[in-house]
Design an enzyme around this catalytic site. Structure first.
Site, short mmCIF file in Angstrom:
data_model
loop_
_atom_site.label_atom_id
_atom_site.label_comp_id
_atom_site.label_asym_id
_atom_site.label_seq_id
_atom_site.Cartn_x
_atom_site.Cartn_y
_atom_site.Cartn_z
N HIS A 1 -4.74 -1.59 -3.67
CA HIS A 1 -6.12 -1.95 -3.29
C HIS A 1 -7.13 -1.66 -4.42
CE1 HIS A 1 -4.50 -2.04 0.80
NE2 HIS A 1 -4.19 -0.76 0.72
N SER B 1 0.83 -1.20 0.00
CA SER B 1 0.00 0.00 0.00
C SER B 1 0.88 1.26 0.00
CB SER B 1 -0.98 -0.04 1.17
OG SER B 1 -1.97 0.96 1.05
#
Length: 249
Positions: free
Chosen positions: A170, A129
């Protein structure tokens, strides 16, 4: 001759549930060592103790690394101490969280320059991330979600620039498809989007897509006539020239 860094940028997944284990094992393999020194940098999570414990358990107990952590948000070490720790590591793993806050602090402390030096020495650079975005020129970031504003939106955050592309983590899991397409259509650049349990591995001038679950996929986006064109990246395990990825079309 310039050393091209070895990078593994993971789109997401629960490390504590071993969801990304297949990718984590590949990160360790890239060091060429059986018990590499693995440095965790949890700046984006404000050095969350639980996250540190999880990394030590997964990379230490389960995967056999010598783990250490660099905490920076409170009482950061002196530059020389920080630099020595990073440059003595075989792999760096950066955790998720607030990308904008992390990059701002890194630049203030000089960690950005240390990581460039580590890359030039062949240290494996990795993370999930925010810890994936940081290796790219820009990232599609939810950093404003950490504020009190309920009307927050995604922003483009500047990373370290090892890869001249815009990274989105994501991708499907957080339903970022529309926002990321709009960002690429408006601002341009090559977009690389990874789902949870998917990663892009870059070694030298080549890349490939890694996955740790069947639903893990990765995509390339680019601007054509004011619209984002989206193509799924192959998962055939073969390396492909990085120049092809960073070219429009």
């Amino acid at each position: 001759m310039k050393t091209v860094p070895k990078i593994v940028a993971i789109g997401g997944g629960e490390i504590r549930e071993m969801e990304t284990a297949a990718i984590d094992k590949r990160i360790i393999e890239l060091t060429g060592k059986t018990q590499p020194k693995a440095l965790f940098i949890p700046t984006a999570s404000s050095d969350a103790p639980g996250y540190i414990e999880t990394f030590e358990k997964v990379y230490g107990e389960h995967l056999g690394c010598q783990t250490r952590t660099l905490t920076l948000t409170q009482n950061p070490p002196a530059f020389d101490e920080m630099s020595a720790l990073v440059l003595d590591s075989d792999l760096v793993y950066v955790g998720g969280g607030n990308t904008y806050k992390m990059m701002k602090l890194w630049r203030r402390l000089g960690l950005d320059t240390v990581l460039v030096e580590a890359a030039s020495r062949g240290t494996v650079l990795s993370g999930l991330s925010a810890g994936a975005i940081c290796w790219f020129k820009y990232g599609h970031s939810d950093s404003r979600s950490f504020s009190s504003n309920p009307e927050w939106d995604y922003i483009r955050v500047g990373g370290l620039g090892f890869i001249n592309a815009v990274y989105c983590p994501h991708y499907h899991f957080e339903k970022r498809e529309t926002s990321f397409s709009q960002m690429i259509a408006k601002r341009g650049g090559i977009g690389i989007a990874c789902d949870n349990n998917a990663a892009i591995e870059i070694v030298g001038e080549r890349y490939r897509i890694l996955t740790s679950a069947p639903n893990g996929k990765a995509y390339k986006l680019f601007n054509r006539s004011g619209n984002a064109v989206i193509t799924e990246l192959s998962q055939n395990n073969e390396y492909t020239p990085l120049a092809d990825l960073l070219r429009r079309g």
